[in-house]
Design a protein around this motif. Structure first.
Motif, PDB file in Angstrom:
ATOM      1  N   THR A  72      49.242 -65.180   1.396  1.00 42.01           N
ATOM      2  CA  THR A  72      48.421 -64.082   0.892  1.00 42.01           C
ATOM      3  C   THR A  72      48.068 -63.100   2.006  1.00 42.01           C
ATOM      4  OG1 THR A  72      46.516 -65.569   1.117  1.00 42.01           O
ATOM      5  CG2 THR A  72      47.435 -65.276  -1.092  1.00 42.01           C
ATOM      6  N   MET A  76      49.058 -59.201   1.915  1.00 44.56           N
ATOM      7  CA  MET A  76      48.065 -58.139   2.105  1.00 44.56           C
ATOM      8  C   MET A  76      48.525 -57.138   3.158  1.00 44.56           C
ATOM      9  SD  MET A  76      44.599 -60.480   2.120  1.00 44.56           S
ATOM     10  CE  MET A  76      43.629 -59.211   2.936  1.00 44.56           C
ATOM     11  N   GLN A  79      51.485 -54.982   1.817  1.00 43.98           N
ATOM     12  CA  GLN A  79      51.138 -53.965   0.822  1.00 43.98           C
ATOM     13  C   GLN A  79      50.260 -52.859   1.432  1.00 43.98           C
ATOM     14  OE1 GLN A  79      49.243 -56.118  -2.354  1.00 43.98           O
ATOM     15  NE2 GLN A  79      47.212 -56.052  -1.434  1.00 43.98           N
ATOM     16  N   THR A  80      49.472 -53.211   2.433  1.00 46.75           N
ATOM     17  CA  THR A  80      48.676 -52.202   3.128  1.00 46.75           C
ATOM     18  C   THR A  80      49.582 -51.212   3.861  1.00 46.75           C
ATOM     19  OG1 THR A  80      46.860 -53.786   3.433  1.00 46.75           O
ATOM     20  CG2 THR A  80      46.857 -51.838   4.843  1.00 46.75           C
ATOM     21  N   VAL A 126      51.221 -62.008  -5.614  1.00 43.06           N
ATOM     22  CA  VAL A 126      50.180 -61.083  -5.148  1.00 43.06           C
ATOM     23  C   VAL A 126      50.559 -59.656  -5.512  1.00 43.06           C
ATOM     24  CG1 VAL A 126      49.058 -60.111  -3.103  1.00 43.06           C
ATOM     25  CG2 VAL A 126      49.385 -62.593  -3.286  1.00 43.06           C
ATOM     26  N   SER A 156      44.448 -59.407  -6.173  1.00 43.71           N
ATOM     27  CA  SER A 156      44.317 -58.404  -5.121  1.00 43.71           C
ATOM     28  C   SER A 156      43.484 -57.218  -5.598  1.00 43.71           C
ATOM     29  CB  SER A 156      45.699 -57.905  -4.692  1.00 43.71           C
ATOM     30  OG  SER A 156      45.583 -56.810  -3.817  1.00 43.71           O
TER      31      SER A 156
END
Length: 344
Positions: A72, A76, A79-80, A126, A156
């Motif tokens: 995860t 994160m 995707q950021t 996610v 998320s």
């Protein structure tokens, strides 16, 4: 064939002129820029730092160490960065080896293929953001089983820019390569040689043939880092890479658990690898480098004058299964477009 440029992971400090190199690469239409990590610099921070100065070039990790982050946490981060870059991220991941995983990250190494399958499944859940993420695997459980018992499934907060960020798997052995063909969007080899192309095509074909395989040979990406050293003298050019080859073939991992050594043995360098490893493990890295044959370097790298490098690209590298050649070295200004055009 597409072309990329590699920053790699750092030695004692950041590579020089990388900001300028990335800018030059993007201006020349290079397709992708890549970073790496092992147990020093991380892959994501330099990619974001240098990538922030670009607008079109794809941004790839080759590779992020799975053991460095939970699935995860890496989902994160990806995707950021994907949001900030406008959807340019290629997420390369790898299981590494027991020396690094257990010695540096303090995580268990056994069953890496099973662990990789679970890791990728969680990241995709996610990004899909269909429901709160739950997972009950051998290696990962969400929510965590134990502790306070207060863990709850979560979704998320961020809506991913892309629900399906491409994942490339770093792999060297045939089983891991087949797994990449089955569950990933691409494969990043390490120490690929054109002479082993048939061996890897067979491993990839096994993965593509599995039930539920995600891709086919027609839409699967293979992005290989190929060292490049220009010099009018081939021996001198190769000598700059011999310490690197010796480190991987001789000094990475334990005597009986060095996956890089196995790769070179498959190329036919068994006797040389035995000598290199013996010297390296005795603390004689200098002699180990001297024991690396120049032809062994030429099997996995582009070395010598620009004309020879272009001929090697055309004759040896372009007929392989590779779709992207990532240059681990930036050509000289006077030969830059010539070499890039040879790859394209």
């Amino acid at each position: 064939m597409k072309v990329g440029v590699m920053a790699g992971y750092w030695g004692s400090g950041p590579p020089k002129r990388m900001e300028q190199t990335v800018a030059e690469a993007e201006a020349l239409g290079v397709d992708s820029f890549w970073t790496a990590e092992s147990y020093g610099s991380d892959a994501l921070t330099p990619l974001a730092w240098w990538g922030a100065r670009t607008s079109t070039i794809a941004l790839g990790t080759s590779v992020c160490q799975m053991s460095a982050r939970t699935p995860t946490a890496l989902a994160m981060a990806a995707q950021t960065l994907d949001h900030l870059s406008g959807g340019r991220v290629i997420l390369g991941i790898g299981a590494s080896g027991p020396q690094v995983v257990e010695g540096w990250y303090g995580q268990p190494y056994p069953r890496p293929l099973e662990r990789t399958r679970e890791y990728i499944s969680i990241m995709r859940a996610v990004w899909a953001r269909d429901e709160p993420v739950t997972f009950d695997g051998r290696h990962y459980q969400l929510p965590y089983q134990g502790g306070t018992g207060l863990g709850k499934p979560l979704k998320s907060i961020v809506h991913p820019l892309r629900r399906d960020i491409p994942i490339y798997m770093g792999a060297e052995g045939p089983k891991n390569v087949a797994l990449a063909a089955e569950i990933a969007d691409g494969w990043t080899p390490l120490w690929f040689s054109p002479k082993t192309d048939d061996f890897y095509r067979a491993a990839l074909a096994e993965g593509f043939a599995r039930q539920g395989a995600r891709r086919t040979a027609d839409d699967f990406e293979i992005a290989n880092v190929c060292w490049l050293v220009e010099d009018d003298d081939v021996e001198r050019a190769a000598s700059r890479l011999k310490p690197v080859v010796a480190l991987y073939a001789g000094g990475m991992g334990a005597k009986d658990a060095n996956f890089h050594n196995d790769v070179f043995v498959r190329m036919g360098w068994g006797d040389a690898c035995a000598e290199i490893q013996d010297l390296y493990l005795k603390g004689r890295a200098d002699l180990a480098a001297q024991a690396v044959p120049t032809a062994m370097v030429e099997d996995v790298a582009l070395v010598g004058p620009a004309d020879k490098i272009c001929e090697d690209i055309e004759r040896r590298w372009k007929p392989t299964c590779l779709t992207t050649l990532i240059l681990g070295g930036w050509p000289r200004p006077e030969n830059r477009e010539k070499i890039l055009d040879a790859i394209r």
